[in-house]
Design a protein around this motif. Sequence first.
Motif, PDB file in Angstrom:
ATOM      1  N   TRP A  66       0.844  -1.181   0.000  1.00  0.00           N
ATOM      2  CA  TRP A  66       0.000   0.000   0.000  1.00  0.00           C
ATOM      3  C   TRP A  66       0.882   1.235   0.000  1.00  0.00           C
ATOM      4  N   SER A  67       0.308   2.360  -0.409  1.00  0.00           N
ATOM      5  CA  SER A  67       1.114   3.561  -0.550  1.00  0.00           C
ATOM      6  C   SER A  67       1.576   4.110   0.798  1.00  0.00           C
ATOM      7  N   ASP A  72       2.925   9.133  -3.059  1.00  0.00           N
ATOM      8  CA  ASP A  72       3.113   8.012  -3.964  1.00  0.00           C
ATOM      9  C   ASP A  72       2.488   8.381  -5.303  1.00  0.00           C
ATOM     10  N   ARG A  74       0.695   6.729  -7.109  1.00  0.00           N
ATOM     11  CA  ARG A  74      -0.647   6.153  -7.216  1.00  0.00           C
ATOM     12  C   ARG A  74      -1.686   6.960  -6.456  1.00  0.00           C
ATOM     13  N   ASP A  75      -1.260   7.906  -5.630  1.00  0.00           N
ATOM     14  CA  ASP A  75      -2.192   8.712  -4.858  1.00  0.00           C
ATOM     15  C   ASP A  75      -2.963   9.656  -5.780  1.00  0.00           C
ATOM     16  N   GLN A  77      -4.099  12.957  -7.482  1.00  0.00           N
ATOM     17  CA  GLN A  77      -3.315  14.152  -7.773  1.00  0.00           C
ATOM     18  C   GLN A  77      -4.252  15.352  -7.875  1.00  0.00           C
TER      19      GLN A  77
END
Length: 190
Positions: A66-67, A72, A74-75, A77
């Motif tokens: 997980w981030s 990260d 993948r978070d 934006q």
Amino acid sequence: MAAESEDAGGAPDGAGAVDGAPRGADLARRALEEARARAAAQGKSVGKGMASPQRRQQRRPSRRRWSGPAADPRDPQTLGTLAASLARRRGWNRHVAEGRVLGCWEEVVGDEIADHAAPSSLNDGVLHVTAESTAWATQLRMVQGQILAKIARAVGDGVVTKLEIRGPSAPSWRHGPRHVSGRGPRDTYG
């Protein structure tokens, strides 16, 4: 009858070798074996494609990561971050900077200048600015270098290379298609 077709061709109908030459699946199998042998002779790993169990273990960790609390990719934006990266990838940075000069004039040059002057256009690095009075136009011409430095700090070098500062335009007395050339009213707008 089936025995005769096997004996004549050496294999059941449609597969195998005829006159000693491989056909169909046998031909593909032999070509694959030869390719694997050549690759092994060159020192390449053989049989480790995408479907290989060894490859699958390398690609997928045993536990999902997980981030966590740190940033990260993948978070989610912000829209500004995504727009900036899109402009950078597409080569629109110069156009965005020009738009920022015109759209965020007050932030770029400051409140005092923005209260008395406004940009009208930006063409080929020349920014046309209209001042509210001739006195402000003269004042802005004197601090032109400082204004260019503020613009360069805010949006980058080379976006605005020259300022063309104009005072307010006097009203035109030409009403209609015909007019008389001459001095015009002199003591009204001095």
